[in-house]
Design a protein around this motif. Structure first.
Motif, mmCIF file in Angstrom:
data_model
loop_
_atom_site.group_PDB
_atom_site.id
_atom_site.type_symbol
_atom_site.label_atom_id
_atom_site.label_comp_id
_atom_site.label_asym_id
_atom_site.label_seq_id
_atom_site.Cartn_x
_atom_site.Cartn_y
_atom_site.Cartn_z
ATOM 1 N N ASP A 115 0.805 -1.227 0.000
ATOM 2 C CA ASP A 115 0.000 0.000 0.000
ATOM 3 C C ASP A 115 0.834 1.271 0.000
ATOM 4 N N ARG A 116 2.011 1.256 0.597
ATOM 5 C CA ARG A 116 2.815 2.480 0.727
ATOM 6 C C ARG A 116 3.711 2.756 -0.487
ATOM 7 N N PHE A 117 3.683 1.871 -1.476
ATOM 8 C CA PHE A 117 4.556 2.028 -2.638
ATOM 9 C C PHE A 117 3.761 2.507 -3.852
ATOM 10 N N PRO A 118 4.394 3.292 -4.734
ATOM 11 C CA PRO A 118 3.704 3.786 -5.936
ATOM 12 C C PRO A 118 3.285 2.631 -6.851
ATOM 13 N N ILE A 119 2.178 2.795 -7.543
ATOM 14 C CA ILE A 119 1.659 1.720 -8.383
ATOM 15 C C ILE A 119 2.567 1.390 -9.567
ATOM 16 N N ASP A 120 3.387 2.347 -10.005
ATOM 17 C CA ASP A 120 4.263 2.074 -11.146
ATOM 18 C C ASP A 120 5.621 1.494 -10.727
ATOM 19 N N MET A 121 5.831 1.276 -9.436
ATOM 20 C CA MET A 121 7.109 0.741 -8.951
ATOM 21 C C MET A 121 7.207 -0.759 -9.248
ATOM 22 N N PRO A 122 8.300 -1.194 -9.887
ATOM 23 C CA PRO A 122 8.499 -2.626 -10.090
ATOM 24 C C PRO A 122 8.694 -3.332 -8.740
ATOM 25 N N ILE A 123 8.113 -4.512 -8.596
ATOM 26 C CA ILE A 123 8.202 -5.277 -7.350
ATOM 27 C C ILE A 123 9.656 -5.444 -6.880
ATOM 28 N N PRO A 124 10.614 -5.804 -7.761
ATOM 29 C CA PRO A 124 11.996 -5.980 -7.283
ATOM 30 C C PRO A 124 12.628 -4.705 -6.712
ATOM 31 N N ASP A 125 12.125 -3.536 -7.115
ATOM 32 C CA ASP A 125 12.704 -2.277 -6.644
ATOM 33 C C ASP A 125 12.235 -1.893 -5.243
ATOM 34 N N ILE A 126 11.368 -2.701 -4.651
ATOM 35 C CA ILE A 126 10.950 -2.476 -3.266
ATOM 36 C C ILE A 126 12.066 -2.898 -2.311
ATOM 37 N N ALA A 127 12.824 -3.926 -2.670
ATOM 38 C CA ALA A 127 13.856 -4.491 -1.784
ATOM 39 C C ALA A 127 14.816 -3.450 -1.201
ATOM 40 N N PRO A 128 15.364 -2.523 -1.989
ATOM 41 C CA PRO A 128 16.302 -1.551 -1.409
ATOM 42 C C PRO A 128 15.663 -0.604 -0.392
ATOM 43 N N ARG A 129 14.340 -0.540 -0.363
ATOM 44 C CA ARG A 129 13.641 0.339 0.578
ATOM 45 C C ARG A 129 13.316 -0.346 1.902
ATOM 46 N N LEU A 130 13.653 -1.635 2.010
ATOM 47 C CA LEU A 130 13.308 -2.401 3.207
ATOM 48 C C LEU A 130 14.539 -2.663 4.075
ATOM 49 N N ARG A 131 14.277 -2.892 5.346
ATOM 50 C CA ARG A 131 15.307 -3.271 6.311
ATOM 51 C C ARG A 131 14.723 -4.399 7.154
ATOM 52 N N LYS A 134 20.064 -4.679 5.332
ATOM 53 C CA LYS A 134 19.430 -4.140 4.129
ATOM 54 C C LYS A 134 19.569 -5.132 2.971
ATOM 55 N N HIS A 135 20.081 -6.336 3.246
ATOM 56 C CA HIS A 135 20.281 -7.371 2.231
ATOM 57 C C HIS A 135 18.987 -8.196 2.130
ATOM 58 N N ILE A 136 17.968 -7.603 1.478
ATOM 59 C CA ILE A 136 16.620 -8.142 1.442
ATOM 60 C C ILE A 136 16.260 -8.576 0.026
ATOM 61 N N GLY A 137 15.551 -9.677 -0.080
ATOM 62 C CA GLY A 137 14.997 -10.137 -1.348
ATOM 63 C C GLY A 137 13.481 -10.094 -1.261
ATOM 64 N N VAL A 138 12.832 -9.793 -2.369
ATOM 65 C CA VAL A 138 11.373 -9.750 -2.394
ATOM 66 C C VAL A 138 10.845 -10.563 -3.558
ATOM 67 N N MET A 139 9.630 -11.047 -3.394
ATOM 68 C CA MET A 139 8.944 -11.750 -4.466
ATOM 69 C C MET A 139 7.438 -11.662 -4.202
ATOM 70 N N MET A 140 6.656 -12.060 -5.168
ATOM 71 C CA MET A 140 5.209 -12.072 -5.001
ATOM 72 C C MET A 140 4.877 -12.961 -3.804
ATOM 73 N N ASP A 141 3.838 -12.619 -3.071
ATOM 74 C CA ASP A 141 3.422 -13.382 -1.904
ATOM 75 C C ASP A 141 2.632 -14.601 -2.350
ATOM 76 N N MET A 142 3.299 -15.741 -2.481
ATOM 77 C CA MET A 142 2.656 -16.952 -2.971
ATOM 78 C C MET A 142 1.689 -17.544 -1.939
ATOM 79 N N GLU A 143 1.890 -17.235 -0.667
ATOM 80 C CA GLU A 143 1.004 -17.732 0.386
ATOM 81 C C GLU A 143 -0.362 -17.077 0.323
ATOM 82 N N ALA A 144 -0.467 -15.922 -0.331
ATOM 83 C CA ALA A 144 -1.742 -15.213 -0.443
ATOM 84 C C ALA A 144 -2.701 -15.916 -1.395
#
Length: 84
Positions: free
Chosen positions: A50-66, A73-83
């Motif tokens: 919800d806090r990220f812009p709609i045009d942001m690519p999913i992989p580009d969220i990782a550098p914004r996380l801790r 800050k060495h974070i990996g992201v992917m689609m939430d398959m559990e959802a």
């Protein structure tokens, strides 16, 4: 890996970048969360998009996380398959 390539992107056999899904395209499919994992301590969390812009690519969220467990800050992201 070729010089100048973005490590958060996939490339086809001809070297062309494959566009990653965006927050907006994920929301259009009913996805409102992503799965984040820490490469240092193996902590896993589900993060709302919800806090990220709609045009942001999913992989580009990782550098914004801790990591909330170890602070890394060495974070990996992917689609939430559990959802599903």
């Amino acid at each position: 890996m070729r010089r100048g390539r973005n490590p958060r992107r996939a490339y086809d056999e001809d070297g062309r970048e494959i566009a990653p899904p965006s927050v907006g395209s994920a929301r259009a499919q009913g996805e409102t969360t992503i799965s984040a994992h820490c490469h240092d301590c193996c902590h896993h969390a589900i993060v709302s998009t919800d806090r990220f812009p709609i045009d942001m690519p999913i992989p580009d969220i990782a550098p914004r996380l801790r990591c909330s467990a170890c602070g890394s800050k060495h974070i990996g992201v992917m689609m939430d398959m559990e959802a599903h």
